[in-house]
Design a protein around this motif. Structure first.
Motif, PDB file in Angstrom:
ATOM      1  N   LEU A  17      33.748   5.166  33.721  1.00  0.00           N
ATOM      2  CA  LEU A  17      34.272   4.077  32.892  1.00  0.00           C
ATOM      3  C   LEU A  17      34.224   4.389  31.402  1.00  0.00           C
ATOM      4  O   LEU A  17      35.072   3.914  30.649  1.00  0.00           O
ATOM      5  CB  LEU A  17      33.513   2.783  33.177  1.00  0.00           C
ATOM      6  CG  LEU A  17      34.026   1.998  34.375  1.00  0.00           C
ATOM      7  CD1 LEU A  17      33.058   0.899  34.758  1.00  0.00           C
ATOM      8  CD2 LEU A  17      35.397   1.423  34.085  1.00  0.00           C
ATOM      9  N   LEU A  18      33.253   5.163  30.978  1.00  0.00           N
ATOM     10  CA  LEU A  18      33.206   5.548  29.568  1.00  0.00           C
ATOM     11  C   LEU A  18      34.421   6.386  29.184  1.00  0.00           C
ATOM     12  O   LEU A  18      34.879   6.336  28.050  1.00  0.00           O
ATOM     13  CB  LEU A  18      31.917   6.308  29.261  1.00  0.00           C
ATOM     14  CG  LEU A  18      30.652   5.453  29.249  1.00  0.00           C
ATOM     15  CD1 LEU A  18      29.419   6.337  29.095  1.00  0.00           C
ATOM     16  CD2 LEU A  18      30.704   4.424  28.131  1.00  0.00           C
ATOM     17  N   GLU A  19      34.947   7.126  30.142  1.00  0.00           N
ATOM     18  CA  GLU A  19      36.126   7.956  29.886  1.00  0.00           C
ATOM     19  C   GLU A  19      37.437   7.244  30.213  1.00  0.00           C
ATOM     20  O   GLU A  19      38.496   7.666  29.766  1.00  0.00           O
ATOM     21  CB  GLU A  19      36.024   9.250  30.691  1.00  0.00           C
ATOM     22  CG  GLU A  19      34.857  10.118  30.269  1.00  0.00           C
ATOM     23  CD  GLU A  19      34.717  11.364  31.119  1.00  0.00           C
ATOM     24  OE1 GLU A  19      35.699  11.755  31.780  1.00  0.00           O
ATOM     25  OE2 GLU A  19      33.618  11.951  31.120  1.00  0.00           O
ATOM     26  N   HIS A  20      37.363   6.185  31.020  1.00  0.00           N
ATOM     27  CA  HIS A  20      38.556   5.447  31.456  1.00  0.00           C
ATOM     28  C   HIS A  20      38.316   3.954  31.258  1.00  0.00           C
ATOM     29  O   HIS A  20      38.265   3.181  32.204  1.00  0.00           O
ATOM     30  CB  HIS A  20      38.854   5.752  32.937  1.00  0.00           C
ATOM     31  CG  HIS A  20      39.033   7.195  33.231  1.00  0.00           C
ATOM     32  ND1 HIS A  20      37.978   8.022  33.565  1.00  0.00           N
ATOM     33  CD2 HIS A  20      40.136   7.981  33.206  1.00  0.00           C
ATOM     34  CE1 HIS A  20      38.434   9.248  33.756  1.00  0.00           C
ATOM     35  NE2 HIS A  20      39.728   9.251  33.533  1.00  0.00           N
ATOM     36  N   ARG A  21      38.174   3.552  30.025  1.00  0.00           N
ATOM     37  CA  ARG A  21      37.758   2.191  29.681  1.00  0.00           C
ATOM     38  C   ARG A  21      38.727   1.100  30.133  1.00  0.00           C
ATOM     39  O   ARG A  21      38.338  -0.055  30.256  1.00  0.00           O
ATOM     40  CB  ARG A  21      37.527   2.077  28.176  1.00  0.00           C
ATOM     41  CG  ARG A  21      36.335   2.898  27.740  1.00  0.00           C
ATOM     42  CD  ARG A  21      36.092   2.778  26.242  1.00  0.00           C
ATOM     43  NE  ARG A  21      35.025   3.658  25.822  1.00  0.00           N
ATOM     44  CZ  ARG A  21      33.761   3.279  25.718  1.00  0.00           C
ATOM     45  NH1 ARG A  21      33.424   2.052  26.003  1.00  0.00           N
ATOM     46  NH2 ARG A  21      32.846   4.139  25.333  1.00  0.00           N
ATOM     47  N   ASN A  22      39.973   1.426  30.386  1.00  0.00           N
ATOM     48  CA  ASN A  22      40.949   0.421  30.795  1.00  0.00           C
ATOM     49  C   ASN A  22      41.160   0.372  32.301  1.00  0.00           C
ATOM     50  O   ASN A  22      42.064  -0.306  32.777  1.00  0.00           O
ATOM     51  CB  ASN A  22      42.291   0.668  30.094  1.00  0.00           C
ATOM     52  CG  ASN A  22      42.184   0.454  28.605  1.00  0.00           C
ATOM     53  OD1 ASN A  22      41.472  -0.431  28.157  1.00  0.00           O
ATOM     54  ND2 ASN A  22      42.875   1.276  27.840  1.00  0.00           N
ATOM     55  N   ASP A  23      40.330   1.059  33.056  1.00  0.00           N
ATOM     56  CA  ASP A  23      40.474   1.104  34.506  1.00  0.00           C
ATOM     57  C   ASP A  23      39.777  -0.107  35.124  1.00  0.00           C
ATOM     58  O   ASP A  23      38.568  -0.110  35.347  1.00  0.00           O
ATOM     59  CB  ASP A  23      39.895   2.411  35.057  1.00  0.00           C
ATOM     60  CG  ASP A  23      40.227   2.629  36.514  1.00  0.00           C
ATOM     61  OD1 ASP A  23      40.408   1.631  37.249  1.00  0.00           O
ATOM     62  OD2 ASP A  23      40.278   3.790  36.935  1.00  0.00           O
ATOM     63  N   ILE A  24      40.542  -1.146  35.389  1.00  0.00           N
ATOM     64  CA  ILE A  24      40.016  -2.396  35.930  1.00  0.00           C
ATOM     65  C   ILE A  24      39.431  -2.180  37.329  1.00  0.00           C
ATOM     66  O   ILE A  24      38.382  -2.739  37.665  1.00  0.00           O
ATOM     67  CB  ILE A  24      41.115  -3.481  35.981  1.00  0.00           C
ATOM     68  CG1 ILE A  24      41.707  -3.712  34.587  1.00  0.00           C
ATOM     69  CG2 ILE A  24      40.591  -4.774  36.589  1.00  0.00           C
ATOM     70  CD1 ILE A  24      40.725  -4.195  33.565  1.00  0.00           C
ATOM     71  N   GLU A  25      40.081  -1.371  38.121  1.00  0.00           N
ATOM     72  CA  GLU A  25      39.598  -1.110  39.480  1.00  0.00           C
ATOM     73  C   GLU A  25      38.213  -0.456  39.455  1.00  0.00           C
ATOM     74  O   GLU A  25      37.328  -0.808  40.247  1.00  0.00           O
ATOM     75  CB  GLU A  25      40.599  -0.218  40.216  1.00  0.00           C
ATOM     76  CG  GLU A  25      40.288  -0.028  41.678  1.00  0.00           C
ATOM     77  CD  GLU A  25      41.315   0.834  42.381  1.00  0.00           C
ATOM     78  OE1 GLU A  25      41.033   1.231  43.526  1.00  0.00           O
ATOM     79  OE2 GLU A  25      42.379   1.129  41.801  1.00  0.00           O
ATOM     80  N   ALA A  26      37.992   0.472  38.533  1.00  0.00           N
ATOM     81  CA  ALA A  26      36.687   1.125  38.413  1.00  0.00           C
ATOM     82  C   ALA A  26      35.634   0.123  37.935  1.00  0.00           C
ATOM     83  O   ALA A  26      34.503   0.143  38.420  1.00  0.00           O
ATOM     84  CB  ALA A  26      36.775   2.306  37.447  1.00  0.00           C
TER      85      ALA A  26
END
Length: 64
Positions: A17-26
């Motif tokens: 999540l720190l690398e993909h902050r907009n990933d709602i599923e994660a």
């Protein structure tokens, strides 16, 4: 290709999540893991000023 979020551990999901902050599923996968943990203890915002004291208490003291 997206990783298998359900197979990831909590630390792995946090890192992802720190690398993909907009990933709602994660984010939802992480929240599912957090919510499935037994014996969760939540504190109201009013106790934020006492946070350091709360963190220093042992888990047995927190349940009393």
């Amino acid at each position: 290709m997206k990783p298998n979020l359900k197979a990831m551990t909590k630390p792995e999901l946090k890192s992802y999540l720190l690398e993909h902050r907009n990933d709602i599923e994660a984010f939802e996968a992480l929240m599912d893991k957090v919510n499935s943990e037994p014996d969760q203890k939540f504190y109201p915002p009013e106790e934020a000023s006492n946070l350091s004291k709360l963190l220093e208490r042992s888990p047995t003291q927190q349940t009393q």
